[in-house]
Design an enzyme around this catalytic site. Sequence first.
Site, PDB file in Angstrom:
ATOM      1  N   ASN A 270       0.838  -1.376   0.015  1.00  0.00           N
ATOM      2  CA  ASN A 270      -0.203   0.074   0.191  1.00  0.00           C
ATOM      3  C   ASN A 270       1.061   1.554   0.191  1.00  0.00           C
ATOM      4  O   ASN A 270       1.650   1.598   1.591  1.00  0.00           O
ATOM      5  CB  ASN A 270      -0.773   0.223   1.168  1.00  0.00           C
ATOM      6  CG  ASN A 270      -1.515   1.425   1.411  1.00  0.00           C
ATOM      7  OD1 ASN A 270      -1.154   2.166   1.071  1.00  0.00           O
ATOM      8  ND2 ASN A 270      -3.410   0.976   1.126  1.00  0.00           N
TER       9      ASN A 270
ATOM     10  N   ASP B  19      -4.182  -5.439   0.961  1.00  0.00           N
ATOM     11  CA  ASP B  19      -3.999  -4.303   2.327  1.00  0.00           C
ATOM     12  C   ASP B  19      -5.562  -4.678   2.688  1.00  0.00           C
ATOM     13  O   ASP B  19      -6.283  -4.107   2.254  1.00  0.00           O
ATOM     14  CB  ASP B  19      -4.577  -2.614   2.357  1.00  0.00           C
ATOM     15  CG  ASP B  19      -4.108  -2.025   3.296  1.00  0.00           C
ATOM     16  OD1 ASP B  19      -5.153  -2.505   3.932  1.00  0.00           O
ATOM     17  OD2 ASP B  19      -4.480  -0.835   3.559  1.00  0.00           O
TER      18      ASP B  19
ATOM     19  N   ASN C  64      -6.760  -4.541   5.358  1.00  0.00           N
ATOM     20  CA  ASN C  64      -7.923  -3.727   6.807  1.00  0.00           C
ATOM     21  C   ASN C  64      -8.141  -4.574   8.053  1.00  0.00           C
ATOM     22  O   ASN C  64      -9.708  -4.656   8.728  1.00  0.00           O
ATOM     23  CB  ASN C  64      -8.524  -2.319   6.490  1.00  0.00           C
ATOM     24  CG  ASN C  64      -8.110  -1.102   5.932  1.00  0.00           C
ATOM     25  OD1 ASN C  64      -7.075  -0.804   6.944  1.00  0.00           O
ATOM     26  ND2 ASN C  64      -8.497  -0.305   4.840  1.00  0.00           N
TER      27      ASN C  64
ATOM     28  N   ASP D 231      -1.623  -5.975   5.695  1.00  0.00           N
ATOM     29  CA  ASP D 231      -1.604  -6.337   4.673  1.00  0.00           C
ATOM     30  C   ASP D 231      -0.985  -7.739   4.830  1.00  0.00           C
ATOM     31  O   ASP D 231       0.113  -8.325   5.605  1.00  0.00           O
ATOM     32  CB  ASP D 231      -0.263  -5.993   4.663  1.00  0.00           C
ATOM     33  CG  ASP D 231      -0.512  -4.507   4.639  1.00  0.00           C
ATOM     34  OD1 ASP D 231      -1.278  -3.283   3.657  1.00  0.00           O
ATOM     35  OD2 ASP D 231      -0.181  -3.592   5.541  1.00  0.00           O
TER      36      ASP D 231
ATOM     37  N   ASP E 231       2.820   4.815   5.078  1.00  0.00           N
ATOM     38  CA  ASP E 231       2.569   4.913   6.464  1.00  0.00           C
ATOM     39  C   ASP E 231       2.582   2.965   6.171  1.00  0.00           C
ATOM     40  O   ASP E 231       2.362   2.457   7.623  1.00  0.00           O
ATOM     41  CB  ASP E 231       1.272   4.786   6.927  1.00  0.00           C
ATOM     42  CG  ASP E 231       0.298   5.140   5.826  1.00  0.00           C
ATOM     43  OD1 ASP E 231      -0.068   4.464   5.494  1.00  0.00           O
ATOM     44  OD2 ASP E 231      -0.760   6.316   5.983  1.00  0.00           O
ATOM     45  N   HIS E 232       2.290   2.273   5.415  1.00  0.00           N
ATOM     46  CA  HIS E 232       2.279   0.551   5.119  1.00  0.00           C
ATOM     47  C   HIS E 232       3.656  -0.127   4.552  1.00  0.00           C
ATOM     48  O   HIS E 232       4.390   1.142   3.617  1.00  0.00           O
ATOM     49  CB  HIS E 232       1.576   0.445   4.294  1.00  0.00           C
ATOM     50  CG  HIS E 232       0.354  -0.200   4.390  1.00  0.00           C
ATOM     51  ND1 HIS E 232      -0.475  -0.827   4.807  1.00  0.00           N
ATOM     52  CD2 HIS E 232      -0.643   1.335   4.480  1.00  0.00           C
ATOM     53  CE1 HIS E 232      -1.722  -0.103   5.394  1.00  0.00           C
ATOM     54  NE2 HIS E 232      -2.100   1.279   4.856  1.00  0.00           N
TER      55      HIS E 232
END
Length: 259
Positions: free
Chosen positions: A7, A149, A151, A220, A249-250
């Site tokens: 991501n 991703d 989530n 992820d 941020d990933h």
Amino acid sequence: MKIATFNINGIKARIEALPEWLAAAEPDVVLLQEIKSVDESFPRAVFEDAGWVLETHGQKGFNGVAILSRLPLEDVVRGLPGDGEDLQARWIEATVVGKRAVRVCGLYLPNGNPAPGPKYDYKLAWMARMQARAEALLALEEPLVLAGDYNVIPQAEDAARPELWTEDALFLPETRAAFRRLLNLGLTDAFRARQPAPGQYSFWDYQAGAWEKNNGIRIDHLLLSPQAADLLLDARIDKEVRAGDKPSDHVPVWIELDA
DNA sequence: ATGGTCGGGTGCCGA
């Protein structure tokens, strides 16, 4: 065949960091999420000039997924089947033709916050549609990788501080149950299978010094059909990418298949 | 500039 999910949180913002990681990690296939670009403005030449095959499925402003590959891509599908009204760009599929043919699906599963509410309803409905698509693809009995991703924090050990997430759409019991139903179709969480030690994360929020405190979560994932799991050689998280210049941020998560 | 952090695309929303 090295297959990664990443991501990138905006292709324009990652136009230096992404090529640097590609050159260092040398994946064969990369499933990208949150390209945050329409197809027409994706900087294709940066990647095509470096020898990548590129398929995008973008939208304006938010979401957007893409596939980068060193190998040819066939039978590309854009959008998660099952709801013609859903215009959000969160799903792309293709067949990668290497030593073996591998069907890859890149997904950006809805965040779902705040929960409860319409966004959480959309997340759960999307997961139900994904379940149906996974069932259809599993029926083919071929190597299949569902990567992206999600989530979803699958278990408490996938969060540094699980007590912070008890009311969050990423960790609610209903979310985790839907993820578990995917696994119970016969899919393997490749990273969990290869790296069972807790405390390994793929996301650290930009806020409140989450990276410096290692306040991360593992959201992820690469889920494998039985035929792909038979080919699994390795699975890793490229954590050090989070400490680089202008990071997402990933971080990338990848597998190596004997394919 | 938006409180706290980013990104994208505007004239805040999404994460």
